[in-house]
Design a protein around this motif. Structure first.
Motif, PDB file in Angstrom:
ATOM      1  N   TYR A   1       0.839  -1.194   0.000  1.00  0.00           N
ATOM      2  CA  TYR A   1       0.000   0.000   0.000  1.00  0.00           C
ATOM      3  C   TYR A   1       0.877   1.249   0.000  1.00  0.00           C
ATOM      4  O   TYR A   1       1.819   1.344   0.796  1.00  0.00           O
ATOM      5  N   LEU A   2       0.539   2.196  -0.872  1.00  0.00           N
ATOM      6  CA  LEU A   2       1.251   3.460  -0.974  1.00  0.00           C
ATOM      7  C   LEU A   2       0.246   4.568  -0.662  1.00  0.00           C
ATOM      8  O   LEU A   2      -0.860   4.575  -1.214  1.00  0.00           O
ATOM      9  N   ILE A   3       0.625   5.489   0.207  1.00  0.00           N
ATOM     10  CA  ILE A   3      -0.313   6.529   0.631  1.00  0.00           C
ATOM     11  C   ILE A   3      -0.187   7.763  -0.260  1.00  0.00           C
ATOM     12  O   ILE A   3       0.838   8.448  -0.241  1.00  0.00           O
ATOM     13  N   LYS A   4      -1.242   8.033  -1.028  1.00  0.00           N
ATOM     14  CA  LYS A   4      -1.319   9.246  -1.853  1.00  0.00           C
ATOM     15  C   LYS A   4      -1.836  10.413  -1.013  1.00  0.00           C
ATOM     16  O   LYS A   4      -1.429  11.543  -1.189  1.00  0.00           O
ATOM     17  N   LYS A   5      -2.765  10.099  -0.105  1.00  0.00           N
ATOM     18  CA  LYS A   5      -3.356  11.120   0.757  1.00  0.00           C
ATOM     19  C   LYS A   5      -3.857  10.422   2.013  1.00  0.00           C
ATOM     20  O   LYS A   5      -4.423   9.331   1.932  1.00  0.00           O
ATOM     21  N   GLY A   6      -3.648  11.063   3.160  1.00  0.00           N
ATOM     22  CA  GLY A   6      -4.189  10.511   4.389  1.00  0.00           C
ATOM     23  C   GLY A   6      -3.138  10.019   5.354  1.00  0.00           C
ATOM     24  O   GLY A   6      -1.942  10.250   5.174  1.00  0.00           O
ATOM     25  N   GLN A   7      -3.624   9.318   6.369  1.00  0.00           N
ATOM     26  CA  GLN A   7      -2.766   8.837   7.448  1.00  0.00           C
ATOM     27  C   GLN A   7      -3.252   7.465   7.907  1.00  0.00           C
ATOM     28  O   GLN A   7      -4.452   7.223   8.001  1.00  0.00           O
ATOM     29  N   VAL A   8      -2.296   6.605   8.196  1.00  0.00           N
ATOM     30  CA  VAL A   8      -2.582   5.240   8.631  1.00  0.00           C
ATOM     31  C   VAL A   8      -1.749   4.960   9.879  1.00  0.00           C
ATOM     32  O   VAL A   8      -0.579   5.328   9.939  1.00  0.00           O
ATOM     33  N   HIS A   9      -2.378   4.318  10.862  1.00  0.00           N
ATOM     34  CA  HIS A   9      -1.626   3.861  12.032  1.00  0.00           C
ATOM     35  C   HIS A   9      -1.396   2.365  11.897  1.00  0.00           C
ATOM     36  O   HIS A   9      -2.329   1.612  11.599  1.00  0.00           O
ATOM     37  N   LEU A  10      -0.162   1.969  12.108  1.00  0.00           N
ATOM     38  CA  LEU A  10       0.197   0.554  12.152  1.00  0.00           C
ATOM     39  C   LEU A  10       0.220   0.177  13.621  1.00  0.00           C
ATOM     40  O   LEU A  10       0.911   0.810  14.421  1.00  0.00           O
ATOM     41  N   THR A  11      -0.569  -0.819  13.972  1.00  0.00           N
ATOM     42  CA  THR A  11      -0.758  -1.159  15.378  1.00  0.00           C
ATOM     43  C   THR A  11      -0.461  -2.631  15.627  1.00  0.00           C
ATOM     44  O   THR A  11      -0.554  -3.459  14.717  1.00  0.00           O
ATOM     45  N   ILE A  12      -0.122  -2.919  16.867  1.00  0.00           N
ATOM     46  CA  ILE A  12       0.023  -4.317  17.280  1.00  0.00           C
ATOM     47  C   ILE A  12      -0.977  -4.560  18.404  1.00  0.00           C
ATOM     48  O   ILE A  12      -1.353  -3.643  19.134  1.00  0.00           O
ATOM     49  N   ASP A  13      -1.403  -5.800  18.505  1.00  0.00           N
ATOM     50  CA  ASP A  13      -2.342  -6.183  19.551  1.00  0.00           C
ATOM     51  C   ASP A  13      -1.559  -6.465  20.828  1.00  0.00           C
ATOM     52  O   ASP A  13      -0.665  -7.317  20.822  1.00  0.00           O
ATOM     53  N   VAL A  14      -1.901  -5.723  21.886  1.00  0.00           N
ATOM     54  CA  VAL A  14      -1.268  -5.941  23.177  1.00  0.00           C
ATOM     55  C   VAL A  14      -2.384  -6.090  24.204  1.00  0.00           C
ATOM     56  O   VAL A  14      -3.052  -5.120  24.545  1.00  0.00           O
ATOM     57  N   LYS A  15      -2.621  -7.336  24.628  1.00  0.00           N
ATOM     58  CA  LYS A  15      -3.651  -7.621  25.637  1.00  0.00           C
ATOM     59  C   LYS A  15      -4.983  -6.940  25.305  1.00  0.00           C
ATOM     60  O   LYS A  15      -5.465  -6.102  26.043  1.00  0.00           O
ATOM     61  N   ASP A  16      -5.551  -7.291  24.178  1.00  0.00           N
ATOM     62  CA  ASP A  16      -6.860  -6.802  23.731  1.00  0.00           C
ATOM     63  C   ASP A  16      -6.916  -5.308  23.421  1.00  0.00           C
ATOM     64  O   ASP A  16      -7.992  -4.737  23.310  1.00  0.00           O
ATOM     65  N   ASN A  17      -5.767  -4.652  23.304  1.00  0.00           N
ATOM     66  CA  ASN A  17      -5.712  -3.247  22.895  1.00  0.00           C
ATOM     67  C   ASN A  17      -4.854  -3.137  21.638  1.00  0.00           C
ATOM     68  O   ASN A  17      -3.977  -3.961  21.398  1.00  0.00           O
ATOM     69  N   PHE A  18      -5.110  -2.101  20.859  1.00  0.00           N
ATOM     70  CA  PHE A  18      -4.265  -1.803  19.712  1.00  0.00           C
ATOM     71  C   PHE A  18      -3.278  -0.724  20.130  1.00  0.00           C
ATOM     72  O   PHE A  18      -3.673   0.364  20.527  1.00  0.00           O
ATOM     73  N   GLU A  19      -1.996  -1.037  20.067  1.00  0.00           N
ATOM     74  CA  GLU A  19      -0.957  -0.066  20.398  1.00  0.00           C
ATOM     75  C   GLU A  19      -0.297   0.379  19.098  1.00  0.00           C
ATOM     76  O   GLU A  19       0.185  -0.445  18.321  1.00  0.00           O
ATOM     77  N   THR A  20      -0.291   1.697  18.848  1.00  0.00           N
ATOM     78  CA  THR A  20       0.292   2.225  17.617  1.00  0.00           C
ATOM     79  C   THR A  20       1.809   2.123  17.686  1.00  0.00           C
ATOM     80  O   THR A  20       2.428   2.607  18.637  1.00  0.00           O
ATOM     81  N   ILE A  21       2.377   1.492  16.671  1.00  0.00           N
ATOM     82  CA  ILE A  21       3.841   1.400  16.601  1.00  0.00           C
ATOM     83  C   ILE A  21       4.417   2.385  15.594  1.00  0.00           C
ATOM     84  O   ILE A  21       5.568   2.763  15.679  1.00  0.00           O
ATOM     85  N   LEU A  22       3.578   2.812  14.628  1.00  0.00           N
ATOM     86  CA  LEU A  22       4.063   3.747  13.615  1.00  0.00           C
ATOM     87  C   LEU A  22       2.889   4.439  12.943  1.00  0.00           C
ATOM     88  O   LEU A  22       1.847   3.826  12.709  1.00  0.00           O
ATOM     89  N   GLU A  23       3.096   5.712  12.643  1.00  0.00           N
ATOM     90  CA  GLU A  23       2.122   6.491  11.884  1.00  0.00           C
ATOM     91  C   GLU A  23       2.724   6.703  10.495  1.00  0.00           C
ATOM     92  O   GLU A  23       3.863   7.156  10.378  1.00  0.00           O
ATOM     93  N   VAL A  24       1.992   6.340   9.448  1.00  0.00           N
ATOM     94  CA  VAL A  24       2.489   6.529   8.088  1.00  0.00           C
ATOM     95  C   VAL A  24       1.597   7.528   7.361  1.00  0.00           C
ATOM     96  O   VAL A  24       0.387   7.558   7.568  1.00  0.00           O
ATOM     97  N   ASN A  25       2.228   8.345   6.524  1.00  0.00           N
ATOM     98  CA  ASN A  25       1.553   9.459   5.875  1.00  0.00           C
ATOM     99  C   ASN A  25       1.820   9.467   4.373  1.00  0.00           C
ATOM    100  O   ASN A  25       2.519   8.592   3.857  1.00  0.00           O
ATOM    101  N   LYS A  26       1.313  10.510   3.729  1.00  0.00           N
ATOM    102  CA  LYS A  26       1.471  10.693   2.284  1.00  0.00           C
ATOM    103  C   LYS A  26       2.925  10.469   1.866  1.00  0.00           C
ATOM    104  O   LYS A  26       3.850  10.947   2.514  1.00  0.00           O
ATOM    105  N   GLY A  27       3.100   9.725   0.780  1.00  0.00           N
ATOM    106  CA  GLY A  27       4.439   9.468   0.264  1.00  0.00           C
ATOM    107  C   GLY A  27       5.163   8.339   0.969  1.00  0.00           C
ATOM    108  O   GLY A  27       6.350   8.133   0.755  1.00  0.00           O
ATOM    109  N   GLN A  28       4.442   7.581   1.796  1.00  0.00           N
ATOM    110  CA  GLN A  28       5.051   6.439   2.475  1.00  0.00           C
ATOM    111  C   GLN A  28       4.296   5.169   2.095  1.00  0.00           C
ATOM    112  O   GLN A  28       3.177   5.219   1.585  1.00  0.00           O
ATOM    113  N   ALA A  29       4.927   4.037   2.363  1.00  0.00           N
ATOM    114  CA  ALA A  29       4.337   2.736   2.049  1.00  0.00           C
ATOM    115  C   ALA A  29       4.187   1.919   3.323  1.00  0.00           C
ATOM    116  O   ALA A  29       4.875   2.156   4.316  1.00  0.00           O
ATOM    117  N   PHE A  30       3.283   0.961   3.283  1.00  0.00           N
ATOM    118  CA  PHE A  30       3.172  -0.024   4.361  1.00  0.00           C
ATOM    119  C   PHE A  30       2.699  -1.339   3.736  1.00  0.00           C
ATOM    120  O   PHE A  30       2.291  -1.381   2.584  1.00  0.00           O
TER     121      PHE A  30
END
Length: 171
Positions: free
Chosen positions: A63-92
């Motif tokens: 996935y390549l971000i043309k516009k917007g923001q995405v949070h990459l999260t990991i599951d930690v004891k039934d919660n989503f913990e954000t490990i990285l925020e990716v923005n326009k011009g980045q890939a995930f």
């Protein structure tokens, strides 16, 4: 003087190449190499809180971000913990470059809307199979990306010594 046999590109294609060059995995590719990805690119719109993929899903696309923001999260004891925020011009979803891999994080849209370019895994593999130079350049960039992540992980570990054991990584 311009070579009459040199391929010319449309303004839209040149803009796409300029965008791809912002992304580490594509920055060393020539236009004619990036051109191979054009037919494989799909444009998708997402809205806030939409999940792009979950942890443990098969890695079916980059996935390549043309516009917007995405949070990459990991599951930690039934919660989503954000490990990285990716923005326009980045890939995930970079492990889509690898065979038979599963997602190691969940990707969630955090902006009101996001425009993503989706490149399916099967299309990437077809390009790799027929273009070893493209594969070598992208896999080198992927190795550099993972190396940078390891350096950040180890730095974080040193700064938070005692909270977790790195030995667990290898067990």
């Amino acid at each position: 003087m311009r070579n009459p046999f040199t391929k010319t590109y449309t303004e839209a294609e040149l803009q796409t190449f300029d965008f791809l060059r912002l992304i580490k995995f594509f920055e060393k590719l020539k236009n004619k190499e990036m051109e191979r990805f054009l037919p494989a690119m799909h444009f998708r719109k997402y809205t806030k809180d939409e999940v792009v993929f979950f942890s443990k899903d098969p890695s079916q696309a980059l996935y390549l971000i043309k516009k917007g923001q995405v949070h990459l999260t990991i599951d930690v004891k039934d919660n989503f913990e954000t490990i990285l925020e990716v923005n326009k011009g980045q890939a995930f979803g970079e492990n889509a470059f690898l065979q038979n891999s599963k997602r190691i994080y969940t990707a969630i849209i955090t902006s009101d809307e996001a425009d993503l370019i989706v490149i399916p895994h099967f299309a990437i593999q077809e390009i790799f199979d027929s273009n070893p130079k493209i594969k070598a350049k992208i896999m080198t960039a992927l190795a550099e990306f993972y190396n940078e992540n390891n350096q950040r992980l180890f730095r974080s570990y040193r700064e938070s010594f005692g909270f977790f054991s790195l030995r667990q990584m290898f067990e």
